[in-house]
Design an enzyme around this catalytic site. Structure first.
Site, short mmCIF file in Angstrom:
data_model
loop_
_atom_site.label_atom_id
_atom_site.label_comp_id
_atom_site.label_asym_id
_atom_site.label_seq_id
_atom_site.Cartn_x
_atom_site.Cartn_y
_atom_site.Cartn_z
N THR A 42 1.21 -5.91 -11.55
CA THR A 42 1.93 -4.76 -12.25
C THR A 42 3.29 -4.39 -11.41
OG1 THR A 42 0.55 -3.30 -11.07
CG2 THR A 42 -0.09 -3.84 -13.28
N SER A 43 3.61 -4.83 -10.32
CA SER A 43 4.98 -4.72 -9.66
C SER A 43 6.14 -5.17 -10.10
CB SER A 43 4.69 -4.78 -8.31
OG SER A 43 4.52 -6.04 -7.87
N ILE A 98 1.60 3.41 -5.37
CA ILE A 98 0.71 2.98 -6.47
C ILE A 98 -0.59 2.37 -5.88
CG2 ILE A 98 0.59 1.26 -8.30
CD1 ILE A 98 3.59 1.86 -8.70
N PHE A 139 0.60 -1.29 -0.03
CA PHE A 139 0.09 -0.13 -0.20
C PHE A 139 0.91 1.40 0.08
CE2 PHE A 139 -3.84 2.42 1.49
CZ PHE A 139 -4.55 2.02 0.76
N GLY A 140 1.86 1.39 -1.12
CA GLY A 140 2.39 2.72 -1.14
C GLY A 140 1.87 3.61 -2.14
N HIS A 200 5.01 -4.97 -19.83
CA HIS A 200 5.78 -4.04 -18.83
C HIS A 200 5.67 -2.43 -19.07
CE1 HIS A 200 9.03 -3.83 -15.23
NE2 HIS A 200 8.24 -2.74 -15.27
N ILE A 201 4.32 -2.46 -19.41
CA ILE A 201 4.22 -0.68 -19.89
C ILE A 201 3.60 -0.09 -18.86
CG2 ILE A 201 4.19 -1.59 -22.24
CD1 ILE A 201 1.12 -1.46 -22.29
N GLY A 202 3.34 -0.60 -17.37
CA GLY A 202 2.64 -0.05 -16.55
C GLY A 202 3.01 1.43 -16.47
N GLU A 219 12.07 -11.15 -18.30
CA GLU A 219 11.60 -10.11 -19.42
C GLU A 219 12.56 -10.14 -20.50
OE1 GLU A 219 10.19 -6.66 -17.26
OE2 GLU A 219 8.72 -7.61 -16.33
P1 NAD Z 1 6.25 2.35 -2.81
O1 NAD Z 1 7.54 2.12 -2.35
O2 NAD Z 1 5.56 3.68 -2.76
O3 NAD Z 1 5.16 1.19 -2.16
C1 NAD Z 1 5.48 -0.12 -1.89
C2 NAD Z 1 4.66 -0.60 -0.67
O4 NAD Z 1 4.86 -2.02 -0.77
C3 NAD Z 1 5.28 0.05 0.58
O5 NAD Z 1 4.23 0.53 1.38
C4 NAD Z 1 5.96 -1.17 1.30
O6 NAD Z 1 5.74 -1.19 2.66
C5 NAD Z 1 5.10 -2.20 0.68
N1 NAD Z 1 5.61 -3.63 0.79
C6 NAD Z 1 6.89 -3.89 1.29
N2 NAD Z 1 7.20 -5.23 1.25
C7 NAD Z 1 5.78 -5.74 1.42
C8 NAD Z 1 5.28 -7.08 1.62
N3 NAD Z 1 6.13 -7.96 1.96
N4 NAD Z 1 4.04 -7.40 1.42
C9 NAD Z 1 3.02 -6.21 1.17
N5 NAD Z 1 3.41 -4.99 0.98
C10 NAD Z 1 4.65 -4.61 1.23
O7 NAD Z 1 6.32 1.87 -4.36
P2 NAD Z 1 5.29 2.12 -5.37
O8 NAD Z 1 5.77 3.44 -6.43
O9 NAD Z 1 3.75 1.81 -5.09
O10 NAD Z 1 5.66 1.04 -6.45
C11 NAD Z 1 5.37 -0.37 -6.07
C12 NAD Z 1 6.26 -1.35 -7.21
O11 NAD Z 1 5.57 -1.12 -8.36
C13 NAD Z 1 7.58 -0.95 -7.41
O12 NAD Z 1 8.62 -1.49 -6.35
C14 NAD Z 1 8.08 -1.35 -8.62
O13 NAD Z 1 8.59 -2.56 -8.79
C15 NAD Z 1 6.53 -1.67 -9.51
N6 NAD Z 1 6.39 -0.81 -10.56
C16 NAD Z 1 6.11 -1.10 -11.74
C17 NAD Z 1 5.99 -0.62 -12.73
C18 NAD Z 1 5.56 -0.93 -14.20
O14 NAD Z 1 5.81 -0.29 -15.16
N7 NAD Z 1 4.89 -1.99 -14.31
C19 NAD Z 1 6.03 0.98 -12.73
C20 NAD Z 1 6.39 1.63 -11.56
C21 NAD Z 1 6.75 0.76 -10.39
#
Ligand code: NAD
Length: 327
Positions: A239-240, A160, A157-158, A289-291, A270
Protein backbone atom coordinates in the site's frame (compact mmCIF):
# COMPACT_ATOMS: atom_id res chain seq x y z
CA UNK A 1 -1.10 44.13 -0.34
CA UNK A 2 -1.06 41.56 -3.13
CA UNK A 3 -2.27 38.19 -1.90
CA UNK A 4 0.13 35.27 -2.32
CA UNK A 5 -0.52 32.96 -5.27
CA UNK A 6 -1.14 29.36 -4.26
CA UNK A 7 -1.31 26.64 -6.91
CA UNK A 8 -3.23 23.43 -6.25
CA UNK A 9 -1.28 21.37 -8.77
CA UNK A 10 -3.71 18.45 -8.79
CA UNK A 11 -7.29 17.87 -7.73
CA UNK A 12 -7.07 16.48 -4.21
CA UNK A 13 -9.87 16.49 -1.65
CA UNK A 14 -9.99 19.32 0.88
CA UNK A 15 -12.55 20.24 3.54
CA UNK A 16 -14.87 23.00 2.30
CA UNK A 17 -14.07 25.27 5.24
CA UNK A 18 -10.34 24.79 4.68
CA UNK A 19 -10.81 25.63 0.99
CA UNK A 20 -12.37 28.90 2.20
CA UNK A 21 -9.44 29.50 4.54
CA UNK A 22 -7.06 28.99 1.61
CA UNK A 23 -9.08 31.47 -0.45
CA UNK A 24 -8.74 34.00 2.39
CA UNK A 25 -5.00 33.37 2.64
CA UNK A 26 -4.17 33.69 -1.06
CA UNK A 27 -5.27 33.62 -4.68
CA UNK A 28 -5.89 29.97 -5.49
CA UNK A 29 -5.25 28.48 -8.90
CA UNK A 30 -6.72 24.98 -9.26
CA UNK A 31 -5.05 22.78 -11.87
CA UNK A 32 -5.34 19.08 -12.67
CA UNK A 33 -2.58 16.49 -12.91
CA UNK A 34 -2.58 16.54 -16.72
CA UNK A 35 -1.99 20.34 -16.87
CA UNK A 36 1.79 20.16 -16.66
CA UNK A 37 2.36 22.96 -19.19
CA UNK A 38 -0.03 25.29 -17.35
CA UNK A 39 1.73 24.46 -14.09
CA UNK A 40 5.11 25.34 -15.60
CA UNK A 41 3.77 28.69 -16.82
CA UNK A 42 1.79 29.61 -13.72
CA UNK A 43 4.56 28.74 -11.26
CA UNK A 44 6.63 31.73 -12.40
CA UNK A 45 4.83 34.09 -9.98
CA UNK A 46 3.55 31.51 -7.47
CA UNK A 47 4.35 31.59 -3.77
CA UNK A 48 3.24 28.05 -2.88
CA UNK A 49 2.53 24.84 -4.77
CA UNK A 50 0.50 22.03 -3.21
CA UNK A 51 0.94 18.72 -5.01
CA UNK A 52 -0.24 15.20 -4.33
CA UNK A 53 1.17 13.57 -7.47
CA UNK A 54 2.24 16.45 -9.78
CA UNK A 55 5.96 16.34 -10.60
CA UNK A 56 8.00 18.92 -8.73
CA UNK A 57 11.32 18.81 -10.57
CA UNK A 58 14.22 21.03 -11.54
CA UNK A 59 12.42 22.46 -14.60
CA UNK A 60 9.53 23.63 -12.42
CA UNK A 61 11.81 24.93 -9.66
CA UNK A 62 13.90 26.94 -12.12
CA UNK A 63 10.75 28.70 -13.27
CA UNK A 64 9.31 29.24 -9.79
CA UNK A 65 11.58 32.08 -8.78
CA UNK A 66 9.19 33.41 -6.11
CA UNK A 67 8.44 30.01 -4.56
CA UNK A 68 8.40 30.04 -0.77
CA UNK A 69 7.35 26.43 -0.25
CA UNK A 70 6.19 23.09 -1.68
CA UNK A 71 3.43 21.36 0.27
CA UNK A 72 2.93 17.66 -0.38
CA UNK A 73 -0.64 16.46 0.04
CA UNK A 74 -0.20 13.08 1.77
CA UNK A 75 3.04 11.37 2.71
CA UNK A 76 4.82 10.06 -0.38
CA UNK A 77 7.39 12.56 -1.70
CA UNK A 78 8.61 10.47 -4.64
CA UNK A 79 7.17 13.04 -7.10
CA UNK A 80 9.38 15.76 -5.60
CA UNK A 81 13.06 16.11 -6.50
CA UNK A 82 14.07 16.68 -2.88
CA UNK A 83 17.72 17.30 -3.75
CA UNK A 84 16.79 20.03 -6.23
CA UNK A 85 14.36 21.68 -3.79
CA UNK A 86 16.95 21.60 -1.00
CA UNK A 87 19.47 23.13 -3.41
CA UNK A 88 17.14 26.10 -3.87
CA UNK A 89 16.52 26.43 -0.13
CA UNK A 90 12.76 25.98 -0.56
CA UNK A 91 10.99 24.24 2.34
CA UNK A 92 9.05 21.04 1.51
CA UNK A 93 6.47 19.58 3.87
CA UNK A 94 4.18 16.58 3.84
CA UNK A 95 1.18 15.58 5.96
CA UNK A 96 2.85 12.50 7.44
CA UNK A 97 0.60 10.60 9.83
CA UNK A 98 -2.60 12.34 8.73
CA UNK A 99 -3.75 9.31 6.74
CA UNK A 100 -1.81 6.63 8.61
CA UNK A 101 -4.97 5.12 10.13
CA UNK A 102 -6.66 5.04 6.74
CA UNK A 103 -3.80 3.20 5.05
CA UNK A 104 -3.36 0.80 7.96
CA UNK A 105 -7.03 -0.15 7.81
CA UNK A 106 -6.98 -0.65 4.03
CA UNK A 107 -3.93 -2.86 4.55
CA UNK A 108 -6.06 -5.18 6.67
CA UNK A 109 -8.95 -4.98 4.24
CA UNK A 110 -6.62 -6.29 1.50
CA UNK A 111 -5.10 -8.85 3.87
CA UNK A 112 -8.49 -10.23 4.97
CA UNK A 113 -9.65 -10.28 1.35
CA UNK A 114 -6.61 -12.37 0.44
CA UNK A 115 -7.06 -14.92 3.21
CA UNK A 116 -10.89 -15.23 3.02
CA UNK A 117 -11.32 -14.62 -0.75
CA UNK A 118 -14.02 -12.04 0.06
CA UNK A 119 -14.12 -10.44 -3.40
CA UNK A 120 -14.26 -13.84 -5.12
CA UNK A 121 -16.98 -15.05 -2.71
CA UNK A 122 -18.97 -11.87 -3.38
CA UNK A 123 -18.86 -12.52 -7.15
CA UNK A 124 -19.79 -16.17 -6.48
CA UNK A 125 -22.98 -15.14 -4.67
CA UNK A 126 -23.88 -12.33 -7.10
CA UNK A 127 -23.30 -14.68 -10.03
CA UNK A 128 -26.00 -17.03 -8.63
CA UNK A 129 -23.46 -19.84 -8.16
CA UNK A 130 -24.47 -20.59 -4.55
CA UNK A 131 -26.88 -23.42 -5.16
CA UNK A 132 -26.53 -25.74 -2.18
CA UNK A 133 -27.15 -25.08 1.53
CA UNK A 134 -24.52 -27.69 2.48
CA UNK A 135 -21.31 -25.92 3.49
CA UNK A 136 -19.39 -28.95 2.21
CA UNK A 137 -20.60 -28.16 -1.32
CA UNK A 138 -18.88 -24.79 -1.37
CA UNK A 139 -15.63 -24.54 -3.36
CA UNK A 140 -12.52 -25.46 -1.32
CA UNK A 141 -11.09 -22.00 -1.99
CA UNK A 142 -13.59 -20.54 0.51
CA UNK A 143 -11.90 -22.37 3.38
CA UNK A 144 -9.59 -19.56 4.46
CA UNK A 145 -6.94 -19.11 7.09
CA UNK A 146 -6.90 -16.88 10.19
CA UNK A 147 -4.57 -14.02 11.08
CA UNK A 148 -4.13 -15.11 14.67
CA UNK A 149 -0.65 -16.55 15.35
CA UNK A 150 0.57 -15.75 11.82
CA UNK A 151 3.82 -13.84 11.42
CA UNK A 152 3.29 -10.36 9.99
CA UNK A 153 6.46 -8.86 8.52
CA UNK A 154 6.34 -5.09 8.07
CA UNK A 155 8.82 -3.37 5.72
CA UNK A 156 9.13 0.29 6.76
CA UNK A 157 8.22 1.00 10.37
CA UNK A 158 7.07 4.62 10.25
CA UNK A 159 3.66 6.15 10.98
CA UNK A 160 1.75 3.59 8.89
CA UNK A 161 3.91 0.55 9.63
CA UNK A 162 3.40 1.10 13.37
CA UNK A 163 -0.37 1.45 13.00
CA UNK A 164 -0.36 -1.81 11.06
CA UNK A 165 1.67 -3.44 13.84
CA UNK A 166 -0.86 -2.32 16.45
CA UNK A 167 -3.80 -3.69 14.47
CA UNK A 168 -1.87 -6.89 13.77
CA UNK A 169 -1.31 -7.37 17.49
CA UNK A 170 -5.06 -6.93 17.99
CA UNK A 171 -5.60 -9.84 15.59
CA UNK A 172 -3.18 -11.94 17.65
CA UNK A 173 -0.41 -11.78 15.07
CA UNK A 174 3.28 -12.13 15.79
CA UNK A 175 4.67 -8.89 14.35
CA UNK A 176 8.21 -8.20 13.15
CA UNK A 177 9.60 -5.37 11.03
CA UNK A 178 12.55 -4.33 8.91
CA UNK A 179 13.55 -0.66 8.83
CA UNK A 180 17.21 0.18 8.26
CA UNK A 181 16.83 3.65 9.81
CA UNK A 182 15.59 2.50 13.20
CA UNK A 183 18.36 0.42 14.74
CA UNK A 184 18.07 0.58 18.51
CA UNK A 185 15.76 3.62 18.51
CA UNK A 186 12.49 1.93 19.45
CA UNK A 187 10.70 2.37 22.72
CA UNK A 188 9.66 -0.82 24.55
CA UNK A 189 5.91 -0.26 24.02
CA UNK A 190 6.23 -0.71 20.24
CA UNK A 191 4.41 -3.99 19.59
CA UNK A 192 6.90 -5.61 17.24
CA UNK A 193 10.35 -7.12 17.14
CA UNK A 194 13.03 -5.92 14.72
CA UNK A 195 14.33 -8.26 12.03
CA UNK A 196 18.06 -8.08 11.41
CA UNK A 197 17.71 -7.92 7.66
CA UNK A 198 15.15 -7.91 4.88
CA UNK A 199 15.96 -11.46 3.75
CA UNK A 200 15.12 -12.99 7.13
CA UNK A 201 11.82 -11.07 7.26
CA UNK A 202 10.86 -12.31 3.79
CA UNK A 203 11.78 -15.92 4.64
CA UNK A 204 10.00 -15.92 7.99
CA UNK A 205 6.78 -13.95 7.50
CA UNK A 206 3.41 -15.47 6.57
CA UNK A 207 2.18 -12.05 5.48
CA UNK A 208 4.49 -9.25 4.31
CA UNK A 209 3.22 -5.68 4.25
CA UNK A 210 5.20 -2.93 2.52
CA UNK A 211 5.19 0.55 4.10
CA UNK A 212 8.53 2.00 3.00
CA UNK A 213 8.58 5.13 0.82
CA UNK A 214 9.62 4.98 -2.84
CA UNK A 215 13.16 6.37 -2.97
CA UNK A 216 16.22 5.52 -5.10
CA UNK A 217 17.14 3.02 -2.35
CA UNK A 218 13.76 1.25 -2.32
CA UNK A 219 13.07 1.27 -6.07
CA UNK A 220 12.76 -2.43 -7.07
CA UNK A 221 13.60 -3.38 -3.46
CA UNK A 222 11.43 -6.48 -3.84
CA UNK A 223 13.05 -7.72 -7.04
CA UNK A 224 13.01 -11.29 -8.36
CA UNK A 225 15.73 -12.41 -5.95
CA UNK A 226 13.93 -11.02 -2.89
CA UNK A 227 10.45 -12.19 -3.95
CA UNK A 228 11.76 -15.74 -4.34
CA UNK A 229 12.60 -15.75 -0.63
CA UNK A 230 8.88 -15.71 0.20
CA UNK A 231 7.20 -18.96 1.22
CA UNK A 232 4.69 -20.45 -1.28
CA UNK A 233 1.97 -19.93 1.36
CA UNK A 234 2.84 -16.28 1.91
CA UNK A 235 0.79 -13.21 1.13
CA UNK A 236 2.17 -9.84 0.02
CA UNK A 237 0.38 -6.56 0.69
CA UNK A 238 1.59 -3.32 -0.89
CA UNK A 239 0.00 0.00 0.00
CA UNK A 240 3.00 2.35 -0.02
CA UNK A 241 4.16 2.89 -3.62
CA UNK A 242 4.42 0.97 -6.86
CA UNK A 243 7.98 0.65 -8.09
CA UNK A 244 9.12 -0.92 -4.81
CA UNK A 245 7.92 -4.36 -5.93
CA UNK A 246 8.70 -5.84 -9.34
CA UNK A 247 5.12 -6.28 -10.61
CA UNK A 248 5.99 -8.56 -13.56
CA UNK A 249 7.89 -11.04 -11.38
CA UNK A 250 5.16 -10.87 -8.73
CA UNK A 251 2.44 -11.59 -11.32
CA UNK A 252 4.38 -14.57 -12.72
CA UNK A 253 4.92 -15.97 -9.23
CA UNK A 254 1.24 -15.54 -8.38
CA UNK A 255 0.23 -17.24 -11.63
CA UNK A 256 2.50 -20.20 -10.83
CA UNK A 257 1.23 -20.22 -7.18
CA UNK A 258 4.77 -19.64 -5.94
CA UNK A 259 3.18 -17.25 -3.49
CA UNK A 260 -0.42 -17.59 -2.37
CA UNK A 261 -1.92 -14.14 -2.90
CA UNK A 262 -1.26 -10.41 -3.06
CA UNK A 263 -3.22 -7.27 -2.23
CA UNK A 264 -2.08 -4.14 -4.05
CA UNK A 265 -3.30 -0.55 -3.75
CA UNK A 266 -0.39 1.07 -5.61
CA UNK A 267 1.30 0.34 -8.92
CA UNK A 268 4.38 1.38 -10.87
CA UNK A 269 2.12 3.07 -13.43
CA UNK A 270 -1.20 4.49 -12.27
CA UNK A 271 -3.85 3.91 -13.48
CA UNK A 272 -2.71 0.29 -13.82
CA UNK A 273 -1.92 -0.48 -17.47
CA UNK A 274 -4.58 -2.52 -19.29
CA UNK A 275 -1.85 -4.97 -20.34
CA UNK A 276 -0.84 -5.77 -16.74
CA UNK A 277 -0.89 -9.50 -16.03
CA UNK A 278 -2.17 -8.66 -12.55
CA UNK A 279 -5.57 -7.98 -14.13
CA UNK A 280 -5.84 -11.60 -15.24
CA UNK A 281 -5.15 -13.31 -11.90
CA UNK A 282 -7.70 -14.48 -9.36
CA UNK A 283 -5.32 -14.61 -6.38
CA UNK A 284 -4.90 -10.82 -6.25
CA UNK A 285 -7.00 -8.05 -4.77
CA UNK A 286 -6.45 -4.69 -6.46
CA UNK A 287 -7.63 -1.23 -5.37
CA UNK A 288 -7.09 2.11 -7.19
CA UNK A 289 -4.70 3.87 -4.76
CA UNK A 290 -7.37 4.53 -2.15
CA UNK A 291 -5.33 3.67 0.96
CA UNK A 292 -5.28 7.20 2.31
CA UNK A 293 -8.81 8.10 1.20
CA UNK A 294 -11.11 8.38 4.18
CA UNK A 295 -13.17 11.31 5.43
CA UNK A 296 -11.07 11.37 8.58
CA UNK A 297 -7.86 11.58 6.57
CA UNK A 298 -9.23 14.47 4.48
CA UNK A 299 -9.99 16.34 7.72
CA UNK A 300 -6.49 15.71 9.10
CA UNK A 301 -4.70 16.52 5.84
CA UNK A 302 -6.77 19.69 5.20
CA UNK A 303 -6.01 21.07 8.66
CA UNK A 304 -2.32 20.26 8.39
CA UNK A 305 -2.01 21.88 4.94
CA UNK A 306 -3.65 25.19 5.91
CA UNK A 307 -1.48 25.37 9.02
CA UNK A 308 1.65 24.73 6.95
CA UNK A 309 0.64 27.22 4.25
CA UNK A 310 -0.12 29.96 6.79
CA UNK A 311 3.20 29.32 8.54
CA UNK A 312 5.23 29.61 5.33
CA UNK A 313 3.37 32.70 4.11
CA UNK A 314 3.96 34.45 7.45
CA UNK A 315 7.63 33.50 7.57
CA UNK A 316 7.35 30.83 10.26
CA UNK A 317 8.71 27.28 10.21
CA UNK A 318 6.00 24.82 9.10
CA UNK A 319 5.50 21.41 10.68
CA UNK A 320 6.71 18.21 8.94
CA UNK A 321 9.65 19.68 7.08
CA UNK A 322 11.10 17.09 4.70
CA UNK A 323 14.74 16.81 3.74
CA UNK A 324 16.45 14.19 1.54
CA UNK A 325 17.79 12.71 4.81
CA UNK A 326 14.51 12.21 6.68
CA UNK A 327 12.41 10.46 3.99
P1 NAD B 1 6.97 7.41 7.36
O1 NAD B 1 7.96 8.38 6.82
O2 NAD B 1 6.36 7.68 8.68
O3 NAD B 1 7.62 5.94 7.42
C1 NAD B 1 8.36 5.36 6.40
C2 NAD B 1 9.35 4.40 7.06
O4 NAD B 1 10.02 3.67 6.03
C3 NAD B 1 10.44 5.13 7.88
O5 NAD B 1 10.49 4.62 9.19
C4 NAD B 1 11.72 4.84 7.11
O6 NAD B 1 12.85 4.69 7.96
C5 NAD B 1 11.35 3.51 6.45
N1 NAD B 1 12.25 3.17 5.35
C6 NAD B 1 12.95 4.02 4.53
N2 NAD B 1 13.72 3.29 3.69
C7 NAD B 1 13.48 1.98 3.97
C8 NAD B 1 13.98 0.77 3.43
N3 NAD B 1 14.91 0.75 2.46
N4 NAD B 1 13.53 -0.40 3.94
C9 NAD B 1 12.63 -0.41 4.95
N5 NAD B 1 12.14 0.73 5.51
C10 NAD B 1 12.56 1.90 5.02
O7 NAD B 1 5.87 7.28 6.23
P2 NAD B 1 4.41 6.66 6.40
O8 NAD B 1 3.45 7.73 6.77
O9 NAD B 1 4.47 5.43 7.22
O10 NAD B 1 4.10 6.30 4.87
C11 NAD B 1 4.86 5.30 4.18
C12 NAD B 1 4.56 5.39 2.69
O11 NAD B 1 3.20 5.03 2.47
C13 NAD B 1 4.68 6.80 2.11
O12 NAD B 1 6.00 7.07 1.71
C14 NAD B 1 3.74 6.77 0.93
O13 NAD B 1 4.45 6.47 -0.25
C15 NAD B 1 2.79 5.62 1.24
N6 NAD B 1 1.39 6.07 1.39
C16 NAD B 1 0.44 5.49 0.58
C17 NAD B 1 -0.89 5.90 0.68
C18 NAD B 1 -1.96 5.27 -0.17
O14 NAD B 1 -2.97 5.92 -0.44
N7 NAD B 1 -1.84 4.02 -0.56
C19 NAD B 1 -1.24 6.91 1.59
C20 NAD B 1 -0.25 7.45 2.43
C21 NAD B 1 1.07 7.03 2.30
Amino acid sequence: MLKPKIIFADSFNLLDDVRKQFAALGNILQLTLDQREALLQEVSDADLVIAEYAQIDETLLNRGRKLKGILVYGTGTNHVDLGAVAGKGIPVTNTRGANAGAVAELTFSLMLNCIRRTAVAHRYVQGANWKSGDSGDLPDEFTGIELSNKILGIIGFGAIGRRVAGIGKGFGMNVCFYDPNLHGKLSPEVPARPCNDLDSLLQEADIVSVHAPLTPATCDLLNAHKLRLLKPSSILIVTSRGGIVNEEVLADMLARKEIAAAGLDVFRTEPLEKTSKLLTLDNVVLTPHIGGSTREAVVNISRTLIEQAAAIITGKTPINLITPANV
